[in-house]
Design a protein around this motif. Structure first.
Motif, short mmCIF file in Angstrom:
data_model
loop_
_atom_site.label_atom_id
_atom_site.label_comp_id
_atom_site.label_asym_id
_atom_site.label_seq_id
_atom_site.Cartn_x
_atom_site.Cartn_y
_atom_site.Cartn_z
N VAL A 87 0.85 -1.20 0.00
CA VAL A 87 0.00 0.00 0.00
C VAL A 87 0.88 1.24 0.00
O VAL A 87 0.64 2.20 -0.74
CB VAL A 87 -0.94 0.01 1.22
N PHE A 88 1.93 1.22 0.82
CA PHE A 88 2.82 2.38 0.91
C PHE A 88 3.50 2.67 -0.43
O PHE A 88 3.66 3.83 -0.81
CB PHE A 88 3.89 2.12 1.99
N PHE A 89 3.87 1.61 -1.16
CA PHE A 89 4.57 1.79 -2.43
C PHE A 89 3.64 1.56 -3.62
O PHE A 89 4.05 1.07 -4.66
CB PHE A 89 5.76 0.82 -2.52
N ARG A 90 2.39 1.97 -3.48
CA ARG A 90 1.42 1.71 -4.55
C ARG A 90 1.80 2.43 -5.84
O ARG A 90 1.41 2.00 -6.93
CB ARG A 90 0.03 2.15 -4.08
N LEU A 91 2.58 3.49 -5.76
CA LEU A 91 2.98 4.20 -6.97
C LEU A 91 4.00 3.43 -7.80
O LEU A 91 4.47 3.92 -8.83
CB LEU A 91 3.52 5.59 -6.62
N LEU A 92 4.34 2.21 -7.37
CA LEU A 92 5.18 1.37 -8.21
C LEU A 92 4.45 0.95 -9.48
O LEU A 92 5.01 0.29 -10.35
CB LEU A 92 5.62 0.12 -7.43
N LEU A 93 3.19 1.39 -9.59
CA LEU A 93 2.43 1.14 -10.82
C LEU A 93 2.88 2.04 -11.97
O LEU A 93 2.39 1.90 -13.09
CB LEU A 93 0.94 1.37 -10.57
N VAL A 94 3.77 2.96 -11.72
CA VAL A 94 4.20 3.91 -12.74
C VAL A 94 4.60 3.23 -14.06
O VAL A 94 4.23 3.72 -15.14
CB VAL A 94 5.34 4.81 -12.21
N PRO A 95 5.35 2.11 -14.04
CA PRO A 95 5.67 1.46 -15.33
C PRO A 95 4.43 1.10 -16.14
O PRO A 95 4.44 1.19 -17.37
CB PRO A 95 6.45 0.20 -14.90
N HIS A 96 3.36 0.69 -15.46
CA HIS A 96 2.12 0.38 -16.17
C HIS A 96 1.56 1.63 -16.83
O HIS A 96 1.06 1.58 -17.96
CB HIS A 96 1.09 -0.19 -15.20
N PHE A 97 1.61 2.75 -16.13
CA PHE A 97 1.07 3.98 -16.70
C PHE A 97 1.85 4.39 -17.95
O PHE A 97 1.28 4.93 -18.89
CB PHE A 97 1.13 5.12 -15.66
N VAL A 98 3.16 4.13 -17.96
CA VAL A 98 3.98 4.45 -19.13
C VAL A 98 3.55 3.58 -20.31
O VAL A 98 3.34 4.07 -21.44
CB VAL A 98 5.47 4.24 -18.82
N VAL A 99 3.42 2.27 -20.07
CA VAL A 99 3.01 1.36 -21.15
C VAL A 99 1.60 1.71 -21.63
O VAL A 99 1.33 1.74 -22.84
CB VAL A 99 3.06 -0.11 -20.67
N LEU A 148 -8.30 -1.29 -4.52
CA LEU A 148 -9.37 -2.29 -4.48
C LEU A 148 -8.81 -3.70 -4.36
O LEU A 148 -9.50 -4.60 -3.86
CB LEU A 148 -10.24 -2.17 -5.73
N VAL A 149 -7.60 -3.92 -4.83
CA VAL A 149 -6.94 -5.22 -4.72
C VAL A 149 -5.48 -5.01 -4.36
O VAL A 149 -4.92 -3.92 -4.55
CB VAL A 149 -7.03 -6.04 -6.04
N ASP A 150 -4.87 -6.06 -3.84
CA ASP A 150 -3.45 -6.01 -3.50
C ASP A 150 -2.72 -7.06 -4.33
O ASP A 150 -2.12 -7.98 -3.81
CB ASP A 150 -3.27 -6.28 -2.00
N ARG A 151 -2.82 -6.90 -5.62
CA ARG A 151 -2.21 -7.86 -6.56
C ARG A 151 -1.68 -7.08 -7.76
O ARG A 151 -2.45 -6.49 -8.51
CB ARG A 151 -3.26 -8.88 -7.00
N TYR A 152 -0.35 -7.05 -7.90
CA TYR A 152 0.25 -6.29 -8.98
C TYR A 152 -0.19 -6.87 -10.32
O TYR A 152 -0.06 -8.07 -10.56
CB TYR A 152 1.78 -6.33 -8.87
N PRO A 153 -0.73 -6.03 -11.21
CA PRO A 153 -1.25 -6.56 -12.49
C PRO A 153 -0.12 -6.95 -13.43
O PRO A 153 0.94 -6.32 -13.45
CB PRO A 153 -2.05 -5.37 -13.05
#
Length: 281
Positions: free
Chosen positions: A35-47, A97-102
């Motif tokens: 939860v603390f590092f949720r912004l690790l989704l940044v690579p997904h946003f780039v793609v 909503l989920v704790d599962r990296y896509p």
């Protein structure tokens, strides 16, 4: 097939306008570290930024094809449905909503967040005026999404402290995400069904009791023991109040931006044309 092993072009005997469905398991414990590092989704946003461009081009081609044939060509349908699923999985993770990296994939049948989109013959007149018809739904989803993110730090802190998403927040966030997904599906002409159900589902939304039980059983069989907490998506009063808060926060944010532009003497920037996609922020 489209998003997931149990979604695909609608069979001839099915209802002609079936709303896209979003399945998310019930909220459970979440790891505070993720939860603390949720912004690790940044690579997904780039793609997804580049996929957004591809989806925009594909939607233009789809519009011409649907206008001529009243249907979406299968390759375009599969790509756009896959893009919609990927974007929705990333949004579900970002919205806690989920704790599962896509996964980095258009289709992820093993992921707990599933999108079911069923195609049908399109109305050429509705295709022709799709952009105009979309305006009310785009306004609602833009206000709700903007409002959620305007208050996002509060939701992040709540989940970080509790280690889980409170039920009202889960329901309201799922309603925002589902309406966003349905708006995207309609914009990309994956469905003739106009976006509905922003404030959740009414009793009988899935049909009669027997039909609802059959559909819930089918979804549970495909999703496993976790099942789906969003089919049907029934909101309690606290969740409904939160949705109103999201809308008001989005409206206040838009009004604040307009006022700021006016008081500084700057011309307000022209809004970009509504995008058919559902993920870019």
């Amino acid at each position: 097939m489209t998003e997931g092993p149990w979604a695909g072009p609608i069979p001839p005997s099915a209802p002609p306008e079936r709303l896209p469905q979003l399945d998310i398991p019930a909220p459970g414990r979440q790891r505070r570290l993720t939860v603390f590092f949720r912004l690790l989704l940044v690579p997904h946003f780039v793609v997804l930024f580049f996929l957004h461009i591809a989806a925009w081009c594909a939607t233009i081609a789809t519009w011409f094809a649907a206008l001529a044939t009243a249907r979406v060509p299968d390759p375009l349908y599969r790509f756009l449905a896959g893009y919609l699923g990927w974007a929705t999985r990333v949004d579900a993770e970002a919205m806690l909503l989920v704790d599962r990296y896509p996964p980095f994939a258009l289709h992820a049948p093993g992921h707990p967040v599933r999108v079911e989109v069923t195609g049908a013959r399109l109305n050429r007149l509705a295709v022709l005026f799709r952009l105009v018809l979309l305006i009310p739904a785009l306004v609602v989803q833009a206000l709700a999404s903007t409002g959620w993110w305007a208050l996002g730090l509060i939701w992040w802190l709540i989940v970080l402290v509790l280690g889980r998403v409170p039920q009202p927040l889960f329901e309201a966030s799922a309603a925002v995400l589902r309406f966003r997904m349905r708006t995207g599906a309609y914009a990309m002409m994956l469905t003739p069904a106009y976006p509905k159900g922003f404030f959740g589902d009414r009793p009988g939304a899935l049909g009669t009791d027997a039909e609802e039980a059959e559909e819930v059983g089918r979804v549970t069989e495909n999703l496993g023991a976790s099942g789906s907490a969003t089919r049907p998506l029934v909101l309690g009063t606290p969740a409904t109040v939160l949705l109103v808060v999201f809308l008001l926060a989005g409206l206040a944010g838009g009004a604040s931006g307009s006022t700021s532009s006016y008081t500084t003497g700057d011309e307000p920037e022209r809004e970009p044309s509504p995008s058919p996609a559902v993920t870019d922020r």
